[in-house]
Scaffold this motif. Sequence first.
Motif, PDB file in Angstrom:
ATOM      1  N   CYS A  83      37.280 -80.279  -7.078  1.00  0.00           N
ATOM      2  CA  CYS A  83      36.094 -80.824  -6.741  1.00  0.00           C
ATOM      3  C   CYS A  83      35.611 -80.441  -5.269  1.00  0.00           C
ATOM      4  O   CYS A  83      34.718 -79.940  -4.953  1.00  0.00           O
TER       5      CYS A  83
ATOM      6  N   THR B 108      27.205 -93.194  -6.692  1.00  0.00           N
ATOM      7  CA  THR B 108      28.632 -92.118  -6.901  1.00  0.00           C
ATOM      8  C   THR B 108      28.353 -91.570  -5.358  1.00  0.00           C
ATOM      9  O   THR B 108      27.560 -91.628  -4.475  1.00  0.00           O
TER      10      THR B 108
ATOM     11  N   GLY C  53      30.249 -87.476  -3.603  1.00  0.00           N
ATOM     12  CA  GLY C  53      31.200 -88.180  -2.469  1.00  0.00           C
ATOM     13  C   GLY C  53      32.082 -89.475  -2.985  1.00  0.00           C
ATOM     14  O   GLY C  53      31.972 -89.719  -4.269  1.00  0.00           O
ATOM     15  N   GLU C  54      32.404 -89.953  -2.010  1.00  0.00           N
ATOM     16  CA  GLU C  54      33.235 -91.275  -2.392  1.00  0.00           C
ATOM     17  C   GLU C  54      32.321 -92.290  -2.044  1.00  0.00           C
ATOM     18  O   GLU C  54      32.342 -92.589  -0.910  1.00  0.00           O
ATOM     19  N   PRO C  55      31.740 -93.202  -2.880  1.00  0.00           N
ATOM     20  CA  PRO C  55      30.730 -94.200  -2.619  1.00  0.00           C
ATOM     21  C   PRO C  55      31.233 -95.193  -1.576  1.00  0.00           C
ATOM     22  O   PRO C  55      30.604 -96.010  -0.596  1.00  0.00           O
TER      23      PRO C  55
ATOM     24  N   SER D  21      38.246 -92.668 -10.926  1.00  0.00           N
ATOM     25  CA  SER D  21      38.901 -91.385 -11.486  1.00  0.00           C
ATOM     26  C   SER D  21      40.157 -91.420 -11.205  1.00  0.00           C
ATOM     27  O   SER D  21      40.944 -91.721 -10.260  1.00  0.00           O
TER      28      SER D  21
ATOM     29  N   ILE E 229      37.840 -85.459 -19.317  1.00  0.00           N
ATOM     30  CA  ILE E 229      36.877 -84.403 -18.770  1.00  0.00           C
ATOM     31  C   ILE E 229      37.138 -83.154 -18.900  1.00  0.00           C
ATOM     32  O   ILE E 229      38.130 -82.790 -18.343  1.00  0.00           O
ATOM     33  N   GLU E 230      36.430 -82.175 -19.546  1.00  0.00           N
ATOM     34  CA  GLU E 230      36.830 -80.974 -19.477  1.00  0.00           C
ATOM     35  C   GLU E 230      36.623 -80.438 -18.060  1.00  0.00           C
ATOM     36  O   GLU E 230      35.460 -80.686 -17.411  1.00  0.00           O
TER      37      GLU E 230
ATOM     38  N   VAL F 162      32.322 -75.771 -10.865  1.00  0.00           N
ATOM     39  CA  VAL F 162      31.199 -76.164  -9.813  1.00  0.00           C
ATOM     40  C   VAL F 162      30.704 -74.964  -8.937  1.00  0.00           C
ATOM     41  O   VAL F 162      30.644 -75.256  -7.805  1.00  0.00           O
TER      42      VAL F 162
ATOM     43  N   ASN G 193      35.274 -74.082  -6.473  1.00  0.00           N
ATOM     44  CA  ASN G 193      36.820 -74.372  -7.067  1.00  0.00           C
ATOM     45  C   ASN G 193      37.408 -73.296  -7.798  1.00  0.00           C
ATOM     46  O   ASN G 193      38.252 -73.614  -8.572  1.00  0.00           O
TER      47      ASN G 193
ATOM     48  N   MET H 262      29.317 -81.545  -4.722  1.00  0.00           N
ATOM     49  CA  MET H 262      29.834 -82.433  -5.139  1.00  0.00           C
ATOM     50  C   MET H 262      28.984 -83.793  -4.743  1.00  0.00           C
ATOM     51  O   MET H 262      29.405 -84.874  -5.566  1.00  0.00           O
TER      52      MET H 262
ATOM     53  N   ILE I 154      27.669 -84.439  -7.903  1.00  0.00           N
ATOM     54  CA  ILE I 154      28.038 -84.419  -9.315  1.00  0.00           C
ATOM     55  C   ILE I 154      28.203 -85.526  -9.989  1.00  0.00           C
ATOM     56  O   ILE I 154      27.894 -85.901 -11.131  1.00  0.00           O
TER      57      ILE I 154
END
Length: 318
Positions: A12, A54, A56-58, A107, A176-177, A181, A185, A313, A316
């Motif tokens: 990611c 969401t 990034g990291e919220p 996650s 998740i498959e 991106v 990655n 991301m 994403i």
Amino acid sequence: MTDRCNFRCVYCMPKEIFGRDFQYLERGELLTFEEIARLARAFVALGVEKLRVTGGEPLVRRDLERLVALLAGIEGVPEIAMTTNGALLAAKARALKDAGLGRVTVSLDSLDDEVFQAMNDVGFPVARVLEGIEVAAAVGLRPVKVNMVVKRGVNDQSVLSMAEHFRGSGHTLRMIEYMDVGTTNGWRLDEVVPAAEIVRMIDREWPLDPVDPNYRGEVASRYRYRDGAGEIGVIASVTQPFCSDCTRARLSADGELYTCLFASRGHDMRGPLRAGATDEQIAGQLRSIWSRRDDRYSELRSAATPRRAKVEMSHIGG
Ligand code: SAM
């Protein structure tokens, strides 16, 4: 909420790209909470039924609960959810719940510390994410969904232990498959574990039955354990793209509206907001962008047309 994250997950935001020199957005470039809430209100008036916070990291965005409270105050908003890596969740869950958050998706890619730490690449331990999940459930952010990205040769051996751990817990594990991106990655098709293979793997241990979707456009295909231990979901974005059913609009931290996770360009909403557009003008723009969308990135990709798009991301999401 932000383009920043406290993890460096290899699939990611890998360190080689998101290192010390990476140029993150400046504070003034981020939408303010009031601007986000104003756009959200316009979306809800146009029929949007679910808002997901969401990044990034919220949770690295300070005072996130203030934004959640603004969203919860929107008339007619039925559901507010958040996708997080869980690192700061134990500390924040209660305040978020009190502010009006409904549910969380957390996650977690493995229960094995060595595997998980190699994937998050900042040495973050499994136990603290599990603690976040338990605190979230205890304060009522239920049912918790747990997102696991499966990468062949990296954490596919963790699928069964994850299934076993979350069976009967009341939380729903979703596999998740691993997705392409774009340029960041180094995605390879042979590293994708097809959802059908994941389902077969679990079904051999604990038989599963397919469940009908909750609603059209639900991204996860659902399966129920025959013995009553709850359900799992698989998200087959690579092997079974669901573009034609997709109903998601994504707003990046700097106010770009994307009509596809894989779109290379968004539509600027921050400009009009800051130039004093009226609510009617904002609604008109949203309506026009949405009605013109024709993205089919995943479908095109799986039709074996090699095409690269740049996906940041920060949008994403989850
Ligand atoms: N930082 C939050 C988190 O970790 O959940 C929210 C943002 S994160 C980008 C949202 C979700 O996208 C996570 O569940 C993450 O695992 C998933 N994700 C990120 N990169 C992915 C990829 N290459 N393929 C599949 N899922 C991916």
